[in-house]
Design a protein around this motif. Structure first.
Motif, PDB file in Angstrom:
ATOM      1  N   TRP A  19       0.831  -1.201   0.000  1.00  0.00           N
ATOM      2  CA  TRP A  19       0.000   0.000   0.000  1.00  0.00           C
ATOM      3  C   TRP A  19       0.870   1.257   0.000  1.00  0.00           C
ATOM      4  CZ3 TRP A  19      -0.488   3.460   4.288  1.00  0.00           C
ATOM      5  CH2 TRP A  19      -1.444   4.474   4.104  1.00  0.00           C
ATOM      6  N   VAL A  20       1.936   1.248   0.817  1.00  0.00           N
ATOM      7  CA  VAL A  20       2.846   2.390   0.861  1.00  0.00           C
ATOM      8  C   VAL A  20       3.551   2.557  -0.476  1.00  0.00           C
ATOM      9  CG1 VAL A  20       4.904   3.356   1.964  1.00  0.00           C
ATOM     10  CG2 VAL A  20       3.173   2.211   3.358  1.00  0.00           C
ATOM     11  N   LEU A  23       1.311   4.245  -2.778  1.00  0.00           N
ATOM     12  CA  LEU A  23       1.248   5.684  -2.530  1.00  0.00           C
ATOM     13  C   LEU A  23       2.415   6.400  -3.181  1.00  0.00           C
ATOM     14  CD1 LEU A  23       0.137   6.021   1.221  1.00  0.00           C
ATOM     15  CD2 LEU A  23      -1.158   6.661  -0.814  1.00  0.00           C
ATOM     16  N   GLY A  31       3.914  10.108  -0.476  1.00  0.00           N
ATOM     17  CA  GLY A  31       3.446   8.772  -0.110  1.00  0.00           C
ATOM     18  C   GLY A  31       4.363   8.114   0.887  1.00  0.00           C
ATOM     19  N   ILE A  34       3.617   9.709   4.225  1.00  0.00           N
ATOM     20  CA  ILE A  34       2.380   9.159   4.815  1.00  0.00           C
ATOM     21  C   ILE A  34       2.648   7.777   5.384  1.00  0.00           C
ATOM     22  CG2 ILE A  34       0.061   8.317   4.274  1.00  0.00           C
ATOM     23  CD1 ILE A  34      -0.119  10.591   2.199  1.00  0.00           C
ATOM     24  N   GLY A  35       3.429   6.977   4.652  1.00  0.00           N
ATOM     25  CA  GLY A  35       3.748   5.631   5.128  1.00  0.00           C
ATOM     26  C   GLY A  35       4.511   5.652   6.434  1.00  0.00           C
TER      27      GLY A  35
END
Length: 218
Positions: A19-20, A23, A31, A34-35
């Motif tokens: 998922w990261v 991003l 991204g 955020i991760g």
């Protein structure tokens, strides 16, 4: 264009790492930030995987090296501030009330811990950024004792900058071989978890013996 490949095993943790990576594919270095913020809030998500992948993506030209380091450090600070806020909201008084109701725990334990943190909190916040699990959790007691926010941000930022730079550079230089360092960090994390487990067991055994001794003397 795919910036990096996590090469995960299909586990839930691998899915989070993927998922990261997704991003980073979509919004670039933000991204990665955020991760890393998510990693602070959810320690099982390994920064030792996210950071090298950010370095690998930078080496492929998806974004610059300095952007990878900058935004992962910003993410570290943001995630740590959320936990700091939780600790500040929780507060010492609420912690004392909970300790008073918990078996094997005394209010004095909280007071001693708070006193220790007032004395060594700066070092704990800074060096805690280099220790798995504690890297996230150390922000909570900092909030509980209301460490000045500017000081917390400074210590967290400098410690995170050092840690993030090291692992982003590992991804930059090792490329697809970044998994090598992840394996060693897994061993380090397991050692930390084992030490914490031993400390908890020692505390429980010592406290039970103390309670039994008090009962015999009364």
């Amino acid at each position: 264009m795919t910036t990096a490949s996590a090469d995960t095993d299909g586990s839930w943790l691998g899915a989070l790492v993927d998922w990261v990576v997704g991003l980073m594919d979509v919004i670039g270095p933000y991204g990665a930030g955020i991760g890393i913020a998510a990693e602070n809030l959810f320690p099982p998500l390994p920064s030792e995987a996210i950071l090298p992948l950010a370095g690998l993506a930078a080496s492929r030209g998806a974004f610059t090296l300095w952007e990878a380091i900058l935004w992962t450090t910003v993410g570290s600070i943001v995630g740590a501030l959320v936990l700091y806020g939780i600790g500040a909201w929780f507060g010492i008084d609420r912690l004392r009330r909970i300790a008073d109701k918990m078996p094997l725990v005394k209010v004095e334990d909280v007071d001693r811990t708070v006193a220790w943190f007032h004395k060594h909190g700066s070092a704990a916040v800074f060096f805690g950024r280099f220790i798995p699990i504690f890297r996230s959790l150390i922000s909570i007691p900092a909030g509980v004792v209301h460490m000045p926010v500017w000081k917390f941000v400074l210590l967290t930022g400098v410690g995170s900058l050092i840690w993030n730079t090291i692992f982003v550079l590992i991804g930059w230089y090792l490329g697809e071989s970044w998994h090598i360092v992840e394996q060693y960090m897994d061993v380090f994390q397991n050692i930390v978890i084992a030490v914490v487990a031993i400390a908890v067991i020692w505390f429980v055994v010592a406290r039970v013996r103390s309670i039994r001794a008090d009962k015999r003397d009364s």
